[in-house]
Motif scaffolding. Structure first.
Motif, PDB file in Angstrom:
ATOM      1  N   LYS A  52      -1.354   0.362   1.574  1.00 57.95           N
ATOM      2  CA  LYS A  52      -1.152   1.337   0.488  1.00 57.95           C
ATOM      3  C   LYS A  52       0.327   1.504   0.175  1.00 57.95           C
ATOM      4  O   LYS A  52       0.723   1.606  -0.989  1.00 57.95           O
ATOM      5  N   GLN A  53       1.159   1.536   1.236  1.00 61.10           N
ATOM      6  CA  GLN A  53       2.599   1.676   1.046  1.00 61.10           C
ATOM      7  C   GLN A  53       3.167   0.467   0.305  1.00 61.10           C
ATOM      8  O   GLN A  53       3.993   0.610  -0.602  1.00 61.10           O
ATOM      9  N   LEU A  54       2.703  -0.717   0.680  1.00 61.20           N
ATOM     10  CA  LEU A  54       3.145  -1.932   0.013  1.00 61.20           C
ATOM     11  C   LEU A  54       2.728  -1.921  -1.460  1.00 61.20           C
ATOM     12  O   LEU A  54       3.511  -2.287  -2.342  1.00 61.20           O
ATOM     13  N   VAL A  97       4.202  -1.267  -7.281  1.00 59.96           N
ATOM     14  CA  VAL A  97       4.052  -0.545  -8.552  1.00 59.96           C
ATOM     15  C   VAL A  97       5.393   0.036  -8.991  1.00 59.96           C
ATOM     16  O   VAL A  97       5.762  -0.039 -10.173  1.00 59.96           O
ATOM     17  N   ALA A  98       6.161   0.602  -8.052  1.00 63.94           N
ATOM     18  CA  ALA A  98       7.458   1.188  -8.395  1.00 63.94           C
ATOM     19  C   ALA A  98       8.428   0.121  -8.904  1.00 63.94           C
ATOM     20  O   ALA A  98       9.119   0.328  -9.908  1.00 63.94           O
ATOM     21  N   LYS A  99       8.475  -1.007  -8.221  1.00 62.26           N
ATOM     22  CA  LYS A  99       9.384  -2.077  -8.650  1.00 62.26           C
ATOM     23  C   LYS A  99       8.957  -2.663  -9.982  1.00 62.26           C
ATOM     24  O   LYS A  99       9.796  -2.978 -10.833  1.00 62.26           O
ATOM     25  N   THR A 100       7.657  -2.788 -10.188  1.00 66.26           N
ATOM     26  CA  THR A 100       7.162  -3.333 -11.451  1.00 66.26           C
ATOM     27  C   THR A 100       7.501  -2.410 -12.616  1.00 66.26           C
ATOM     28  O   THR A 100       7.937  -2.881 -13.675  1.00 66.26           O
ATOM     29  N   GLU A 109      -6.410   2.022  10.601  1.00 67.23           N
ATOM     30  CA  GLU A 109      -5.750   3.063   9.804  1.00 67.23           C
ATOM     31  C   GLU A 109      -4.298   2.679   9.515  1.00 67.23           C
ATOM     32  O   GLU A 109      -3.795   2.878   8.403  1.00 67.23           O
ATOM     33  N   ASN A 110      -3.623   2.134  10.519  1.00 63.41           N
ATOM     34  CA  ASN A 110      -2.229   1.724  10.364  1.00 63.41           C
ATOM     35  C   ASN A 110      -2.111   0.589   9.349  1.00 63.41           C
ATOM     36  O   ASN A 110      -1.220   0.583   8.495  1.00 63.41           O
TER      37      ASN A 110
END
Length: 143
Positions: free
Chosen positions: A34-36, A41-44, A27-28
């Motif tokens: 998912k966080q990565l 996506v945000a940086k792109t 799970e970790n």
């Protein structure tokens, strides 16, 4: 020999990943993946917006240089068309940019519309004003 070394590297990576998942829990590891992905996506999207803004400013600058050339040739009709295209490029760049950049681009677009109306009125001496606009766009590109 290279195939064997490559196989050993892949085997070592698989073993290491298995040990990591065994220690941290699946799970970790899934949460970190998912966080990565969200960070990528945000940086792109940020880079994409920045590229769209810079492309719009460069296109506007290109049109201003073309308009200056047309003004030097006393071809006011083509100069007005180039100034209109520059205004459209600035509008597109402003739509893609942030609030602060939109304000700066709006001011440049207002000056550009003033130069356009003067060019439509066939006034002379617009070269200096077009040069000022090009310098302002250069300053925006430098940031």
């Amino acid at each position: 020999m290279l195939k064997f070394l490559g196989f050993l590297v892949v085997l070592g990576l698989a073993f290491g990943l298995g040990v990591y998942v065994g220690q941290k829990g699946p799970e970790n590891v899934l949460h970190k993946a998912k966080q990565l992905g969200a960070d990528v996506v945000a940086k792109t999207s940020s880079v994409e917006r920045s590229l769209a803004v810079r492309t719009g400013i460069v296109n506007a600058k290109e049109r201003l240089v073309q308009a200056k050339s047309e003004l030097l040739d006393k071809n006011y009709g083509k100069a007005v068309a180039s100034l209109e295209e520059a205004a459209q490029s600035l509008t597109k760049a402003g739509d893609a940019g942030g609030e602060e950049l939109q304000g700066k681009l709006r001011k440049v677009a207002e000056k550009l519309s003033g130069v356009k109306t003067e060019a439509q009125a066939l006034k002379t001496g617009l070269h200096a004003r077009v040069d000022e606009l090009v310098k302002e766009l250069d300053q925006l590109l430098a940031k």
